[in-house]
Scaffold this motif. Structure first.
Motif, PDB file in Angstrom:
ATOM      1  N   ASP A 178       0.821  -1.226   0.000  1.00 44.34           N
ATOM      2  CA  ASP A 178       0.000   0.000   0.000  1.00 44.34           C
ATOM      3  C   ASP A 178       0.850   1.270   0.000  1.00 44.34           C
ATOM      4  OD1 ASP A 178      -2.504  -1.316  -0.033  1.00 44.34           O
ATOM      5  OD2 ASP A 178      -2.353  -1.687   2.123  1.00 44.34           O
ATOM      6  N   ILE A 179       1.942   1.226  -0.751  1.00 43.44           N
ATOM      7  CA  ILE A 179       2.782   2.411  -0.929  1.00 43.44           C
ATOM      8  C   ILE A 179       2.571   2.912  -2.350  1.00 43.44           C
ATOM      9  CG2 ILE A 179       5.144   3.294  -0.995  1.00 43.44           C
ATOM     10  CD1 ILE A 179       5.912   1.162   1.049  1.00 43.44           C
ATOM     11  N   PRO A 180       2.022   4.111  -2.538  1.00 40.81           N
ATOM     12  CA  PRO A 180       1.804   4.633  -3.887  1.00 40.81           C
ATOM     13  C   PRO A 180       3.116   4.846  -4.626  1.00 40.81           C
ATOM     14  CG  PRO A 180       1.341   6.315  -2.235  1.00 40.81           C
ATOM     15  CD  PRO A 180       1.545   5.037  -1.500  1.00 40.81           C
ATOM     16  N   VAL A 181       3.119   4.512  -5.909  1.00 42.09           N
ATOM     17  CA  VAL A 181       4.328   4.597  -6.728  1.00 42.09           C
ATOM     18  C   VAL A 181       4.151   5.694  -7.765  1.00 42.09           C
ATOM     19  CG1 VAL A 181       5.892   3.353  -8.251  1.00 42.09           C
ATOM     20  CG2 VAL A 181       4.708   2.123  -6.414  1.00 42.09           C
ATOM     21  N   TYR A 182       5.074   6.648  -7.762  1.00 44.92           N
ATOM     22  CA  TYR A 182       5.035   7.766  -8.700  1.00 44.92           C
ATOM     23  C   TYR A 182       6.227   7.707  -9.646  1.00 44.92           C
ATOM     24  CZ  TYR A 182       1.749   9.647  -5.279  1.00 44.92           C
ATOM     25  OH  TYR A 182       0.688   9.814  -4.429  1.00 44.92           O
ATOM     26  N   GLY A 183       5.928   7.775 -10.948  1.00 47.86           N
ATOM     27  CA  GLY A 183       6.985   7.901 -11.930  1.00 47.86           C
ATOM     28  C   GLY A 183       7.202   9.370 -12.254  1.00 47.86           C
ATOM     29  N   THR A 184       8.219   9.653 -13.043  1.00 45.69           N
ATOM     30  CA  THR A 184       8.470  11.017 -13.507  1.00 45.69           C
ATOM     31  C   THR A 184       8.473  10.992 -15.028  1.00 45.69           C
ATOM     32  OG1 THR A 184      10.855  10.574 -13.252  1.00 45.69           O
ATOM     33  CG2 THR A 184       9.759  11.777 -11.489  1.00 45.69           C
ATOM     34  N   ALA A 185       7.689  11.886 -15.623  1.00 44.49           N
ATOM     35  CA  ALA A 185       7.530  11.888 -17.078  1.00 44.49           C
ATOM     36  C   ALA A 185       7.126  13.286 -17.550  1.00 44.49           C
ATOM     37  CB  ALA A 185       6.488  10.861 -17.502  1.00 44.49           C
ATOM     38  N   ILE A 186       7.194  13.490 -18.835  1.00 46.02           N
ATOM     39  CA  ILE A 186       6.762  14.758 -19.423  1.00 46.02           C
ATOM     40  C   ILE A 186       5.372  14.613 -20.021  1.00 46.02           C
ATOM     41  CG2 ILE A 186       7.264  16.482 -21.211  1.00 46.02           C
ATOM     42  CD1 ILE A 186      10.225  15.814 -20.873  1.00 46.02           C
ATOM     43  N   GLU A 187       5.116  13.483 -20.682  1.00 45.42           N
ATOM     44  CA  GLU A 187       3.826  13.241 -21.309  1.00 45.42           C
ATOM     45  C   GLU A 187       3.002  12.272 -20.449  1.00 45.42           C
ATOM     46  OE1 GLU A 187       4.674  11.793 -25.188  1.00 45.42           O
ATOM     47  OE2 GLU A 187       5.453  13.712 -25.920  1.00 45.42           O
ATOM     48  N   ASN A 188       1.681  12.387 -20.595  1.00 46.90           N
ATOM     49  CA  ASN A 188       0.759  11.520 -19.845  1.00 46.90           C
ATOM     50  C   ASN A 188       1.062  11.540 -18.350  1.00 46.90           C
ATOM     51  OD1 ASN A 188      -0.497  10.629 -22.291  1.00 46.90           O
ATOM     52  ND2 ASN A 188       1.237   9.238 -22.607  1.00 46.90           N
ATOM     53  N   ALA A 189       1.260  12.735 -17.852  1.00 49.66           N
ATOM     54  CA  ALA A 189       1.569  12.931 -16.435  1.00 49.66           C
ATOM     55  C   ALA A 189       0.831  14.150 -15.932  1.00 49.66           C
ATOM     56  CB  ALA A 189       3.079  13.099 -16.248  1.00 49.66           C
ATOM     57  N   GLN A 190       0.750  14.275 -14.616  1.00 47.34           N
ATOM     58  CA  GLN A 190       0.107  15.460 -14.042  1.00 47.34           C
ATOM     59  C   GLN A 190       1.110  16.263 -13.234  1.00 47.34           C
ATOM     60  OE1 GLN A 190      -2.575  15.039 -10.591  1.00 47.34           O
ATOM     61  NE2 GLN A 190      -2.307  12.815 -10.785  1.00 47.34           N
ATOM     62  N   ALA A 191       0.816  17.538 -13.037  1.00 48.60           N
ATOM     63  CA  ALA A 191       1.710  18.408 -12.274  1.00 48.60           C
ATOM     64  C   ALA A 191       1.860  17.864 -10.863  1.00 48.60           C
ATOM     65  CB  ALA A 191       1.164  19.827 -12.237  1.00 48.60           C
ATOM     66  N   PHE A 192       3.088  17.862 -10.362  1.00 50.66           N
ATOM     67  CA  PHE A 192       3.348  17.269  -9.044  1.00 50.66           C
ATOM     68  C   PHE A 192       2.569  17.952  -7.939  1.00 50.66           C
ATOM     69  CE2 PHE A 192       6.304  20.783  -8.977  1.00 50.66           C
ATOM     70  CZ  PHE A 192       6.447  21.126  -7.647  1.00 50.66           C
ATOM     71  N   THR A 193       2.214  19.219  -8.141  1.00 51.09           N
ATOM     72  CA  THR A 193       1.482  19.973  -7.117  1.00 51.09           C
ATOM     73  C   THR A 193       0.055  19.462  -6.925  1.00 51.09           C
ATOM     74  OG1 THR A 193       1.038  21.603  -8.849  1.00 51.09           O
ATOM     75  CG2 THR A 193       2.830  22.091  -7.328  1.00 51.09           C
ATOM     76  N   ASN A 194      -0.424  18.651  -7.858  1.00 48.80           N
ATOM     77  CA  ASN A 194      -1.771  18.080  -7.719  1.00 48.80           C
ATOM     78  C   ASN A 194      -1.805  16.902  -6.753  1.00 48.80           C
ATOM     79  OD1 ASN A 194      -2.721  19.895  -9.615  1.00 48.80           O
ATOM     80  ND2 ASN A 194      -2.602  18.450 -11.332  1.00 48.80           N
ATOM     81  N   VAL A 195      -0.620  16.403  -6.395  1.00 50.24           N
ATOM     82  CA  VAL A 195      -0.537  15.245  -5.497  1.00 50.24           C
ATOM     83  C   VAL A 195      -0.184  15.729  -4.093  1.00 50.24           C
ATOM     84  CG1 VAL A 195       0.675  13.087  -5.024  1.00 50.24           C
ATOM     85  CG2 VAL A 195       0.186  13.754  -7.385  1.00 50.24           C
TER      86      VAL A 195
END
Length: 252
Positions: A178-195
């Motif tokens: 139950d640990i959320p996994v975040y990738g880093t990308a330019i496309e098909n991604a959302q602004a980090f401030t939304n998380v």
């Protein structure tokens, strides 16, 4: 105490092997240089032996008595140093054997093919400062014990749990825990401030040129990007990791 004066000495040749990945892998040892890194290694109880120039006087001799100490000449110091200006004191350390426990280690940084030693060391140091628990070296990532990595990390690798492994397997383990996994990308991604910041997360950062492997990005819970407000096309991976780690980590 006898001083080793020649760089051709057999012991010097053994120390020099630790400047190579092959030598480190074969022996399970690596080398640190300088007072600060030696002090961190002593705290971590990972020192095997110490080599010090006979004219070196920047460290309390009492700290060194508990370890085998070899005096070396300036010539030997230059031969075993990974820098242009040797600091005159070195230590052989044993590689760490630690295991990441996801029931305890809930904040993680994962590397996918990150190759630049300076970037790797800087991110380890930043992860330490941000209170990250563990770092996972994925396939294609540089060597933790590369002298440049050790120097850039400034002792932070002693403070974190570091493992090497398959990132796809780790993503499965993280999700099961139950640990959320975040990738880093330019496309098909959302602004980090939304998380929002959270108590548990895993952040994956990628290769300096290619970024995170698309196959890895397909397995994450979410992929994030950092908006660029100027004309630069991208951020250095270590800078990006610092921004994201401090944003994702829930303040104490």
């Amino acid at each position: 105490m006898e001083e080793i004066q020649s760089a051709k000495n057999s012991r010097v040749k053994e120390w020099k092997k630790l400047l190579t990945k092959k030598g480190r892998d074969q022996t399970g040892k690596y080398m640190v240089e300088g007072v600060h890194l030696l002090e961190e290694a002593i705290k971590a109880n990972e020192v095997v032996e110490i080599m010090v120039q006979s004219d070196f006087a920047a460290m309390d001799a009492e700290q060194l008595k508990q370890y085998p100490v070899t005096l070396i000449s300036a010539e030997v110091s230059r031969a075993i140093s990974a820098t242009e200006t040797p600091q005159g004191i070195f230590a052989v350390c044993k590689k760490r054997t630690v295991s990441v426990d996801l029931s305890v280690h809930r904040r993680l940084l994962l590397f996918d093919g990150v190759q630049d030693p300076g970037n790797i060391g800087t991110m380890i140091r930043t992860a330490d400062a941000a209170g990250i628990d563990a770092v996972i070296f994925g396939e294609g990532t540089g060597d933790l014990y590369n002298p440049k990595v050790i120097r850039s990390a400034q002792g932070s690798h002693f403070h974190l749990h570091v493992e090497t492994g398959d990132l796809s397997e780790w993503i499965g383990k993280l999700k099961a825990a139950d640990i959320p996994v975040y990738g880093t990308a330019i496309e098909n991604a959302q602004a980090f401030t939304n998380v929002p910041p959270t108590d548990a997360f895993a952040l994956i950062v990628g290769n300096e040129g290619a970024g995170v492997d698309p196959a890895i990005l397909d397995q994450t819970d979410n992929n994030l990007y950092i908006p660029l407000y100027g004309q630069s096309e991208s951020l250095n991976v270590a800078i990006a990791a610092g921004i994201l780690l401090y944003h994702l980590r829930k303040p104490i």
